[in-house]
Scaffold this motif. Structure first.
Motif, PDB file in Angstrom:
ATOM      1  N   LEU A  95      -5.804  22.168 -21.431  1.00 36.00           N
ATOM      2  CA  LEU A  95      -6.467  21.511 -22.088  1.00 36.00           C
ATOM      3  C   LEU A  95      -6.915  20.001 -21.594  1.00 36.00           C
ATOM      4  CD1 LEU A  95      -5.018  22.290 -25.855  1.00 36.00           C
ATOM      5  CD2 LEU A  95      -6.757  23.724 -24.411  1.00 36.00           C
ATOM      6  N   LEU A  96      -8.281  19.857 -21.534  1.00 39.81           N
ATOM      7  CA  LEU A  96      -8.607  18.580 -20.814  1.00 39.81           C
ATOM      8  C   LEU A  96      -9.770  17.838 -21.667  1.00 39.81           C
ATOM      9  CD1 LEU A  96      -9.592  20.051 -17.253  1.00 39.81           C
ATOM     10  CD2 LEU A  96      -7.407  18.714 -17.759  1.00 39.81           C
ATOM     11  N   ASP A  97      -9.832  16.807 -22.018  1.00 42.56           N
ATOM     12  CA  ASP A  97     -10.561  16.025 -22.734  1.00 42.56           C
ATOM     13  C   ASP A  97     -12.158  16.037 -22.329  1.00 42.56           C
ATOM     14  OD1 ASP A  97      -8.816  15.193 -24.457  1.00 42.56           O
ATOM     15  OD2 ASP A  97      -8.645  13.202 -23.437  1.00 42.56           O
ATOM     16  N   MET A 138       3.138  19.764 -22.580  1.00 38.08           N
ATOM     17  CA  MET A 138       3.672  20.615 -23.455  1.00 38.08           C
ATOM     18  C   MET A 138       3.082  22.185 -22.989  1.00 38.08           C
ATOM     19  SD  MET A 138       1.241  20.167 -27.144  1.00 38.08           S
ATOM     20  CE  MET A 138       1.716  18.494 -27.241  1.00 38.08           C
ATOM     21  N   VAL A 139       3.674  23.179 -23.228  1.00 38.44           N
ATOM     22  CA  VAL A 139       3.106  24.541 -23.102  1.00 38.44           C
ATOM     23  C   VAL A 139       2.875  25.176 -24.435  1.00 38.44           C
ATOM     24  CG1 VAL A 139       5.630  25.410 -23.001  1.00 38.44           C
ATOM     25  CG2 VAL A 139       3.806  26.712 -22.086  1.00 38.44           C
ATOM     26  N   LEU A 140       1.575  25.494 -24.341  1.00 36.53           N
ATOM     27  CA  LEU A 140       1.110  26.153 -25.952  1.00 36.53           C
ATOM     28  C   LEU A 140       1.306  27.476 -25.841  1.00 36.53           C
ATOM     29  CD1 LEU A 140      -1.799  23.697 -25.658  1.00 36.53           C
ATOM     30  CD2 LEU A 140      -0.061  23.578 -27.230  1.00 36.53           C
ATOM     31  N   LEU A 197      14.135  14.407 -28.084  1.00 39.78           N
ATOM     32  CA  LEU A 197      13.930  15.611 -27.368  1.00 39.78           C
ATOM     33  C   LEU A 197      12.568  16.494 -27.667  1.00 39.78           C
ATOM     34  CD1 LEU A 197      17.475  16.967 -28.077  1.00 39.78           C
ATOM     35  CD2 LEU A 197      16.923  15.509 -26.163  1.00 39.78           C
ATOM     36  N   THR A 198      11.844  16.835 -26.754  1.00 44.86           N
ATOM     37  CA  THR A 198      10.546  17.355 -27.084  1.00 44.86           C
ATOM     38  C   THR A 198      10.334  18.800 -26.271  1.00 44.86           C
ATOM     39  OG1 THR A 198       9.174  16.282 -25.360  1.00 44.86           O
ATOM     40  CG2 THR A 198       9.263  15.127 -27.593  1.00 44.86           C
ATOM     41  N   HIS A 199       9.386  19.513 -26.535  1.00 40.46           N
ATOM     42  CA  HIS A 199       9.207  20.953 -26.039  1.00 40.46           C
ATOM     43  C   HIS A 199       8.340  20.330 -24.901  1.00 40.46           C
ATOM     44  CE1 HIS A 199      10.830  23.851 -28.851  1.00 40.46           C
ATOM     45  NE2 HIS A 199      10.599  22.952 -29.848  1.00 40.46           N
ATOM     46  N   LYS A 200       8.612  20.794 -23.512  1.00 42.45           N
ATOM     47  CA  LYS A 200       7.724  20.758 -22.383  1.00 42.45           C
ATOM     48  C   LYS A 200       7.504  22.213 -21.757  1.00 42.45           C
ATOM     49  CE  LYS A 200       9.140  16.024 -21.482  1.00 42.45           C
ATOM     50  NZ  LYS A 200      10.320  16.130 -22.524  1.00 42.45           N
ATOM     51  N   THR A 201       8.412  22.957 -21.777  1.00 43.48           N
ATOM     52  CA  THR A 201       8.203  24.197 -20.962  1.00 43.48           C
ATOM     53  C   THR A 201       8.446  25.364 -22.011  1.00 43.48           C
ATOM     54  OG1 THR A 201      10.688  24.249 -20.540  1.00 43.48           O
ATOM     55  CG2 THR A 201       9.232  23.324 -18.920  1.00 43.48           C
ATOM     56  N   SER A 210      -1.666  32.030 -19.431  1.00 39.28           N
ATOM     57  CA  SER A 210      -0.653  30.729 -20.078  1.00 39.28           C
ATOM     58  C   SER A 210      -1.497  29.355 -20.490  1.00 39.28           C
ATOM     59  CB  SER A 210       0.338  30.414 -19.106  1.00 39.28           C
ATOM     60  OG  SER A 210       1.177  31.301 -19.032  1.00 39.28           O
ATOM     61  N   VAL A 211      -1.127  28.665 -21.476  1.00 42.63           N
ATOM     62  CA  VAL A 211      -1.891  27.545 -21.803  1.00 42.63           C
ATOM     63  C   VAL A 211      -0.918  26.326 -21.942  1.00 42.63           C
ATOM     64  CG1 VAL A 211      -3.389  26.563 -23.720  1.00 42.63           C
ATOM     65  CG2 VAL A 211      -3.317  29.122 -23.450  1.00 42.63           C
ATOM     66  N   MET A 212      -1.541  25.327 -21.460  1.00 45.91           N
ATOM     67  CA  MET A 212      -0.706  23.936 -21.190  1.00 45.91           C
ATOM     68  C   MET A 212      -1.373  22.903 -21.534  1.00 45.91           C
ATOM     69  SD  MET A 212       1.298  24.782 -18.051  1.00 45.91           S
ATOM     70  CE  MET A 212       2.782  23.719 -18.239  1.00 45.91           C
TER      71      MET A 212
END
Ligand code: ZN
Ligand code: ZN
Length: 749
Positions: free
Chosen positions: A272-274, A371-373, A722-726, A363-365
């Motif tokens: 996802l890019l602005d 973050m990985v969506l 702690l956050t989700h990245k992968t 895959s979507v990131m």
């Protein structure tokens, strides 16, 4: 004769590792051998090492991941002659298979060069190409893949057998003489592949067979083509993904260095890019401030963009590349299936004759914050090491939730979180779920002792798990939905089993709570073994049950009524059946109480006029709200909290006051997100500061909202977060949490 044995662990099979070792040995004049075995790669050399161990880590092939290089002494019975690549030993079911990888620079140069693979759409080598999507069974060799029907020509065989060649043991090796071929199909007639350019340039829609399934493609710069695709797919607003070369992407989006590195990852995800620079038609992603872009990741895509759809200025046009499927169904993978199902959408088919064995979506990131969506193509089958304390964990299968379904297997201290499957209500997705269940179990020789499911007894995955546990006499563990989210976030971050408690801010859609109400906006205090609920959003009725998810006005109505703003609700939603809804809420008929943060987002979105009457896809209202807020800094709206219950009433009152004085709706959206983040962060921080918790974890579907995530992180300031990245923060990560909780609970027995 004295020598050394070197054990290499990690992703070291099927990535050209043995020829790489062979080359290092040649360079150093070493004798000995190298082989694959169930633990990875094993090397034995006579005499001195001459820096071999260091070079293994420093120069490993592009797709390899070296986790450990362990050197020990070894005695040869007789001095070895030369350096040999020896056949695999004891491989069997443990043989690793690596994920599909985007075309490497060397192969791309060959496609564009003058050699025998010029313009060949199936060029690959040990550094790139299809893997998991063509795999039928283990061990991974050509006969067990969908390349089996293509007999290697002499030239390909020579490369395949030469350890000095980039294609040594590249299972999908192919060339125009012996490999798959590509063609265009228009109204049942075969045409040369190049003819696809004319169809796309004329505004047509083409079904393109890719690596993990079919896409529907059209010229993204052509508003009529995009509108036609939306009309045919009956998909009014859900954003379309785009494909372009990096120079093309830069015309339409801002690409940071880190974002470029994500785009160029071997998994070639959608990033996802602005939006920036030239504008694409709004219909590509209505109401969004970012676009999902990916680079071409197979030779076929490179040819499509560079050779066949060449624009007038010499660069390829950006293409919409959206999943080729009937509404709600999984992506189409077979040629016949495509002709049958996609002919209503597509004017032509770009087909080939290599079968897709495994369906994998893109895959979507997102890069910022990372973050990985969606975890799928290029990331499967990736494993995650379990945290400290889980070394002796039993084999567990976690079956996930109902939406964004995915399966998780635990074995040998590793967790394998399977690919995104989708919503299990759909019959074909259910079939895919059952297939994935059997498939992953066979691939990883998995025999669970424990089955973990969601607490919700009506989820298909829960029923499936309970039935399996009963049938095979396995232990069944039912896991509360948001506890699973918390545990998934802890596991991804390597939080040890004995690491103490974590405060989990879980902002999510819907999940059944142990009290029988529907949860979704919680502050939990817990670990892998258990949890307490320390704070929650004040519950509101979901009028009409499932309809409350699709129609944001229903959530706004109950919140505004509770705030004493019924008159505003009447003014905002004049056409909605408000009286019926209010009666249902008053009588509690089909109106379960819920603390869902997702529905609170919907309520606020409806007040801001964002798809108030109906969302055309799940999460639309919340995604539009996030886009509307943008990256504004804003003063948080107030929430009150009493005895753990967080009441959004003051927020709604402030929202109305703001809108009444003509405030910018984007500012209001930002103030809501800031307020929600602040009130939960404050309570979580209290738990850390009093020593009750050691860290804060952020999970649940709402944490795919980058602004909400940033705001919460900022509010937690210097505390460990702690956050989700992968792994996905949404229900795509649920099975991991379920499985690790079941493993922890089994250990404590
Ligand atoms: Zn390559
Ligand atoms: Zn060949």
């Amino acid at each position: 004769m004295q020598g050394y044995e070197i054990r290499v662990r990690g992703q070291v099979q099927g990535v050209g590792f043995r020829p790489f070792i062979w080359r290092l040995a040649q360079e150093r004049g070493l004798s000995g051998h190298v082989l694959n075995d169930p633990e990875g790669v094993l090397i034995r050399v006579a005499g001195a090492l001459d820096g071999l161990a260091e070079a293994i880590s420093a120069e490993a092939p592009p797709l390899a991941r070296v986790d450990a290089v362990e050197v020990s002494g070894f005695v040869f019975a007789a001095p070895p002659e030369g350096f040999a690549i020896v056949a695999s030993q004891g491989a069997g079911a443990e043989t690793r298979v690596t994920p599909d990888a985007a075309t490497c620079p060397e192969c791309l140069a060959e496609i564009r060069g003058d050699g025998r693979r010029r313009h060949y759409a199936f060029t690959n080598c040990t550094h790139c190409g299809p893997r998991f999507t063509i795999l039928r069974a283990l061990p991974y060799d050509r006969a067990q893949t969908t390349m089996a029907p293509f007999e290697m020509c002499d030239a390909c065989r020579a490369e395949y057998e030469d350890p000095a060649d980039r294609r040594f043991h590249a299972q999908p090796i192919a060339c125009p003489d012996c490999g798959p071929r590509v063609w265009l199909e228009v109204e049942g007639a075969e045409r040369p592949a190049e003819a696809v350019g004319a169809v796309l340039q004329a505004g047509g829609i083409v079904a393109v067979k890719g690596l993990g399934g079919f896409h529907l493609a059209c010229d993204a710069t052509n508003p009529e083509a995009v509108a036609l695709l939306r009309a045919r797919k009956r998909r009014p607003a859900k954003p379309f993904a785009l494909m372009g070369e990096i120079e093309t992407i830069r015309l339409y989006a801002e690409v940071s260095e880190f974002e470029e590195s994500l785009l160029r990852d071997s998994s070639a995800p959608v990033v996802l890019l602005d939006k920036a620079g030239v504008a694409l038609p709004e219909a590509v992603a209505p109401g969004q401030d970012s676009l999902g872009w990916m680079l071409p990741y197979t030779p076929l895509h490179h040819l499509l963009l560079r050779e066949w759809v060449r624009g007038t200025d010499g660069t390829g046009a950006p293409l919409v590349m959206t999943s080729g499927n009937l509404s709600g169904e999984p992506q189409v993978i077979g040629n016949e299936e495509a002709r049958e199902k996609l002919s209503g959408f597509a004017d032509a088919f770009l087909m080939h004759d290599r079968e897709i064995a495994r369906r994998l979506d893109d895959s979507v990131m997102r890069a910022e914050p990372p973050m990985v969506l969606r975890r799928a193509r290029g990331q499967m089958p990736g494993t995650l090491p379990l945290p400290e304390g889980f070394e002796a964990a039993p084999q567990v299968v976690g079956y996930g939730g109902q939406m964004k379904s995915a399966i998780c297997l635990i074995k040998n201290g590793q967790a394998l979180l399977g690919h995104h499957l989708g919503e299990l209500d759909e019959a074909l997705t259910w079939e895919a779920f059952e297939q994935a269940d059997a498939d992953y179990a066979a691939l990883f020789d998995h025999r669970p002792e424990v089955v973990a499911v969601d607490l919700h007894p009506e989820f298909r995955a829960s029923r499936h798990g309970a039935e399996r546990a009963a049938r095979e006499r396995l232990r069944l563990v039912e896991v509360q939905h948001h506890h699973a989210h918390l545990a998934a976030c802890m596991a991804e971050n390597g939080w040890p089993l004995g690491g103490g408690k974590v405060a989990g801010i879980i902002l999510d859609g819907l999940g059944l709570g142990p009290d029988g109400t529907v949860w979704g906006g919680e502050l939990l205090l817990g670990d892998y073994r258990g949890f307490e609920r320390r704070a929650w959003l004040k519950p509101a009725p979901l009028i009409g049950g499932d309809r409350a998810q699709a129609e944001p006005w229903r959530n706004a109505l109950v919140r505004l009524d509770a705030t004493g703003l019924s008159d505003w609700a009447d003014a905002l939603f004049p056409e909605a059946p408000r009286d019926l809804a209010r009666q249902a809420a008053a009588k509690g008929i089909n109106a379960p109480m819920s603390s869902s943060a997702g529905r609170l987002f919907d309520a606020v979105a409806a007040c801001l006029g964002l798809c108030p009457m109906r969302q055309s896809y799940e999460g639309e209202a919340a995604m539009r709200l996030e886009a509307l807020a943008g990256r504004r800094a804003a003063e948080p709206y107030p929430f009150t909290i009493s005895a753990g219950e967080i009441d959004p009433a003051p927020m709604f009152a402030a929202l109305r006051a703001d809108l009444g004085t003509g405030a910018d709706p984007g500012q209001c959206a930002a103030r809501f997100q800031q307020g929600l983040a602040a009130v939960f962060a404050q309570r979580a921080a209290d738990l850390v500061q009093t020593g009750a918790a050691q860290a804060v974890a952020l999970s649940g579907g709402c944490y795919q909202n980058a602004q909400l995530l940033r705001a919460t992180q900022a509010a937690l300031d210097a505390l460990p977060v702690l956050t989700h990245k992968t792994t996905p923060a949404n229900d795509g990560g649920l099975a991991l949490g379920q499985a690790i909780i079941a493993a922890a609970q089994s250990e404590s027995d």
